[in-house]
Design a protein around this motif. Structure first.
Motif, mmCIF file in Angstrom:
data_model
loop_
_atom_site.group_PDB
_atom_site.id
_atom_site.type_symbol
_atom_site.label_atom_id
_atom_site.label_comp_id
_atom_site.label_asym_id
_atom_site.label_seq_id
_atom_site.Cartn_x
_atom_site.Cartn_y
_atom_site.Cartn_z
ATOM 1 N N ASN A 1 0.812 -1.225 0.000
ATOM 2 C CA ASN A 1 0.000 0.000 0.000
ATOM 3 C C ASN A 1 0.841 1.269 0.000
ATOM 4 O O ASN A 1 0.448 2.295 0.559
ATOM 5 C CB ASN A 1 -0.950 0.024 1.209
ATOM 6 C CG ASN A 1 -2.062 -0.992 1.080
ATOM 7 O OD1 ASN A 1 -2.614 -1.194 -0.005
ATOM 8 N ND2 ASN A 1 -2.391 -1.661 2.176
ATOM 9 N N LYS B 1 0.573 1.696 -4.698
ATOM 10 C CA LYS B 1 -0.312 2.785 -5.097
ATOM 11 C C LYS B 1 0.470 4.058 -5.423
ATOM 12 O O LYS B 1 -0.007 5.168 -5.208
ATOM 13 C CB LYS B 1 -1.328 3.062 -3.983
ATOM 14 C CG LYS B 1 -2.222 1.866 -3.666
ATOM 15 C CD LYS B 1 -3.151 2.143 -2.499
ATOM 16 C CE LYS B 1 -4.028 0.930 -2.189
ATOM 17 N NZ LYS B 1 -4.894 1.161 -1.017
ATOM 18 N N ASN C 1 1.186 -0.277 -10.411
ATOM 19 C CA ASN C 1 1.005 0.856 -9.522
ATOM 20 C C ASN C 1 -0.014 1.798 -10.164
ATOM 21 O O ASN C 1 -0.804 1.391 -11.011
ATOM 22 C CB ASN C 1 2.330 1.560 -9.240
ATOM 23 C CG ASN C 1 3.096 0.926 -8.083
ATOM 24 O OD1 ASN C 1 2.863 1.229 -6.927
ATOM 25 N ND2 ASN C 1 4.027 0.028 -8.414
ATOM 26 N N ARG C 2 0.011 3.060 -9.795
ATOM 27 C CA ARG C 2 -0.877 4.068 -10.380
ATOM 28 C C ARG C 2 -0.075 5.221 -10.964
ATOM 29 O O ARG C 2 -0.521 6.374 -10.981
ATOM 30 C CB ARG C 2 -1.843 4.601 -9.313
ATOM 31 C CG ARG C 2 -2.706 3.512 -8.682
ATOM 32 C CD ARG C 2 -3.550 4.051 -7.550
ATOM 33 N NE ARG C 2 -4.360 3.006 -6.930
ATOM 34 C CZ ARG C 2 -5.125 3.192 -5.857
ATOM 35 N NH1 ARG C 2 -5.189 4.393 -5.299
ATOM 36 N NH2 ARG C 2 -5.823 2.200 -5.350
#
Length: 773
Positions: free
Chosen positions: A87, A111, A134-135
């Motif tokens: 996270n 993230k 991931n983002r």
């Protein structure tokens, strides 16, 4: 004696107890393998009691969220670090700064949204970096400059839309770059500049509509390129210009036609995969002399006389041809390789095996040909408190507290890293014996003055990084002695004036970074003529600019101009009169409330990307975009105060449009925009601001337009041609418009792109049907 024995046993017991405590209670430790495993323990921080000597640390499936500065300060010997599924949202500057021995870092399935300039500082030995799943939507310049030994970089399954110039700068030993499964629709011309060792590139599963020829030409050593699953419809002449390319994957695209000279600049091509496209026939590709496999599986190949030249060429050259006929009926499903040339009498389908992509590792592991073990650095003569690697031709004194430039680096040093020291002042001839240095790093060195001739003798210097210092002005001869300097970074200093006189000695300057200074004006004489002819990119974001004088950019060969986050109150149209090559223009975050007629006409023939976000824009003239037509690919006006918009229908080649966060008046006056949105093949981000009951809803989702008068017939859907396509018979086929059977050579009308599915409740808009002649 008994007392002595008891004391000894007590000391031994205490020692064992202390040693046992070095392994965190949530983890399991192996002292033989020097490994620590803390998987799935819901940890919110790195356990502070991990043994210092640990070499392998596995922290998968925890809840770390933020990697703070010095997070691994107590484990400096790590070579393998696994942080999957933790996270992680942000990596603070200096998080990895002590991990100079690490060769493998896995940050997949987190993230992370932005890769900052200092994200990977300290990972100077890293060979393998996994950032997939991931983002990530932004890579800031310099994010990878520390990773000069990296072999493999995985960035697949992220949210990248655009790769800017020099995004991967510093990756001097990269072998494999994975950018699969993003949303890439645009690559800057120099996006992959500096990747001189890259041999394998994955760009599959993106949104590229055109083959990025200009960008790919820079990749001199790439042998394997995967572009599959991109919505390209055509390849023109010399589209693929890659001298060492051997394997090219263009399968599962939308190819309807391609030039026989599309691969003429790829002479070493051996494997070409064109499977699962919309090709009706194919001419023998000119250029590749060593082609051994051509895959046409899954194309609607019609086996008639137009396939005869290809079949004859395959027979003579010995190429393995995969695929089958889709027609005529008597040849349907017949393998292409088995069809005799004489049977192709003016008439292919799927069948036959699909060429497997060799060495594809779906789990992201490094292929056998890529080594990830750290090579021991060769010892060499080196200044005190520095490290020199003669094999890699690198030298570093980063963060060693030097107050003067060290001397005595190996003569063949090409990369010299002196960042994070305390030089304050660079005197004349600061770098004797550094004539081979190509890249010089002087960031964060508190430099406030550079004396004329400080770079004397640096005849091969191409990259100079002076960002994050205290420079208020520059001596006119500050860069004397470095005539080949091409990339100059001066961002985040205190410059109050544009340093034009200091640039006059840099005839090769191509890219200039001046972001986050205090420059208030760009004068007409700001850019000396000796520089202007070569300068292609100018970054002036986050200054105090209020004026761009007429003539300030005259005769400049600018391709990219970034003026965002300044204090401009109008579009500097008068300053753009002599910038005929400008392709990217960023005006975002200026206080431009009104954009007048013909604001961009001087650059209308070249402009491809225009950014006008968050400017407080209240009105834009109906003729503001006059002249901008099929060349414009990106238009963003997000976060303004616009209630209505000009006609966008002339912009027939748009790929990205962002109109979000504008208080658009959603009534019948917006009907032309709504019709235009329904007749283009891209998604247009636009939301309503008025009336109140529609606020925040997407324009394409509301039903109010069905009550508007239909007295204006909607425009026909425009078909976008990436290039002027040479017409060929039966070259095109779509689900809605069928090509006629084989004919002698003649004109073929390209089919329209697929109509976006009409949402329930939206008005049905009829369009004129195109006729095939």
């Amino acid at each position: 004696m008994q007392v002595f024995s008891a004391v000894f046993l007590l000391i031994l017991t205490l020692a064992i107890t202390v040693e046992a405590k070095t392994c965190p209670r949530e983890c399991s430790c192996d002292s033989t393998k020097l490994s620590t495993v803390c998987v799935g323990k819901n940890l919110t921080e790195i356990p502070p009691t991990i043994e210092e000597i640990t070499v392998k640390l596995d922290l998968r499936n925890n809840n770390l969220q933020v990697l703070s500065r010095g997070a691994f300060l107590h484990t400096p010997y790590l070579t393998h670090l696994n942080l999957q599924r933790c996270n992680i949202i942000e990596i603070k500057e200096g998080a990895f700064r002590t991990l100079g021995r690490a060769v493998s870092l896995n940050l997949a399935h987190n993230k992370i949204e932005i890769l900052y300039q200092e994200s990977f500082d300290g990972l100077s030995s890293l060979k393998e970096l996994h950032l997939d799943h991931n983002r990530i939507e932004e890579i800031q310049p310099g994010a990878f400059t520390q990773l000069s030994f990296l072999n493999v970089l995985a960035l697949s399954h992220n949210q990248l839309v655009y790769i800017p110039n020099m995004a991967f700068q510093g990756l001097q030993n990269i072998k494999w770059l994975r950018l699969s499964h993003n949303s890439l629709n645009n690559l800057a011309p120099e996006a992959f500049a500096g990747l001189f060792t890259l041999s394998r590139l994955n760009l599959d599963h993106n949104e590229l509509q055109f083959f990025p020829t200009e960008t790919m030409t820079r990749l001199r050593e790439v042998t394997r390129l995967d572009m599959s699953h991109n919505p390209m419809i055509y390849l023109g002449e010399e589209s693929v210009s890659m001298a060492k390319l051997t394997h090219l994957y263009l399968n599962h695209m939308s190819l309807q036609d391609l030039s026989d000279k599309a691969f003429s600049q790829a002479p070493l091509l051996t494997h070409l995969d064109l499977s699962h496209n919309q090709l009706r026939y194919l001419e023998p590709p000119s250029g590749p002399k060593e082609l051994t496999s051509l895959n046409l599986t899954g194309n609607p190949i019609y086996c008639n006389c137009y396939m005869q030249p290809l079949r004859q060429w395959v027979g003579v050259s010995g190429v393995k041809l995969l695929g089958a006929c889709s027609g005529p009926p008597h040849l349907s499903d017949e393998p292409l390789q088995a069809v005799a040339p004489l049977d192709l009498r003016c008439r292919s389908r799927e069948g036959s095996p699909v060429v497997e992509e060799e060495d594809e590792d779906e789990d992201g592991r490094v292929p056998p040909t890529v080594t990830v073990t750290a090579k021991p650095k060769q010892k060499a003569k080196c200044p005190a408190n520095c490290e020199c690697d003669t094999e890699a031709q690198h030298a570093t004194c980063e963060g060693r507290g030097h107050t003067k430039i060290p001397r005595g680096f190996p003569a063949k040093t090409q990369l010299l890293d002196l960042r994070v020291n305390h030089f304050h002042y660079l005197p004349t001839n600061s770098f004797p014996g550094s004539g081979q240095v190509v890249s010089l790093h002087l960031q964060f060195c508190k430099i406030h003055e550079i004396e004329g001739g400080a770079l004397q003798g640096m005849k091969n210097l191409l990259y100079l990084y002076l960002s994050d210092n205290d420079l208020r002005s520059l001596d006119p001869k500050a860069f004397a002695g470095a005539p080949r300097l091409t990339y100059l970074h001066l961002e985040r200093n205190r410059l109050a004036q544009f340093p034009g006189s200091a640039l006059s000695l840099l005839p090769s300057l191509s890219v200039l970074h001046l972001e986050e200074n205090a420059i208030s004006k760009l004068e007409a004489s700001g850019l000396p003529s000796s520089v202007s002819s070569k300068l292609s990119e100018l970054y002036l974001s986050n200054n105090n600019l209020t004026v761009i004088a007429k003539g300030a950019l005259d005769s400049v060969s600018l391709i990219a101009l970034h003026l965002d986050s300044n204090q401009l109150t109008e579009v500097p149209t008068h300053a753009l009169l002599e910038t005929p090559n400008l392709q990217e223009f960023n005006l975002s975050r200026n206080s431009v409330h009104w954009v007048g007629p013909k604001a961009f006409q001087p650059i209308s023939q070249s402009l491809k990307r225009l950014y006008m976000d968050h400017m407080g824009m209240e009105k834009i003239s109906r003729d503001a975009l006059l002249g901008l037509g099929s060349g414009l690919q990106t238009l963003t006006m997000r976060g303004n105060q616009l209630k209505e918009l000009p006609d966008l229908s002339p912009l027939s080649n748009l790929e990205v449009v962002d109109l979000r966060d504008n208080p658009l008046q959603c009534d019948c006056s917006l009907l032309p925009l709504r019709r235009w949105m329904e007749n283009v093949s891209l998604e247009v981000a636009a939301t309503c601001g008025h009336p109140p009951d529609l606020r925040g809803q997407k324009v394409q989702d509301i039903h109010i337009f069905k009550s508007c008068p239909e007295n204006i017939s909607p425009p026909e859907k425009t078909v976008v041609d990436p290039k002027v396509v040479k017409s060929k018979p039966n070259a095109l086929k779509s689900q809605k418009v069928k090509a006629r059977p084989a004919q002698p050579r003649g004109k073929v009308v390209k089919p329209p792109r697929k109509q976006p599915q009409r949402k329930p409740g939206t008005p049905k808009i009829t369009k004129k049907k195109k006729t095939l002649k």
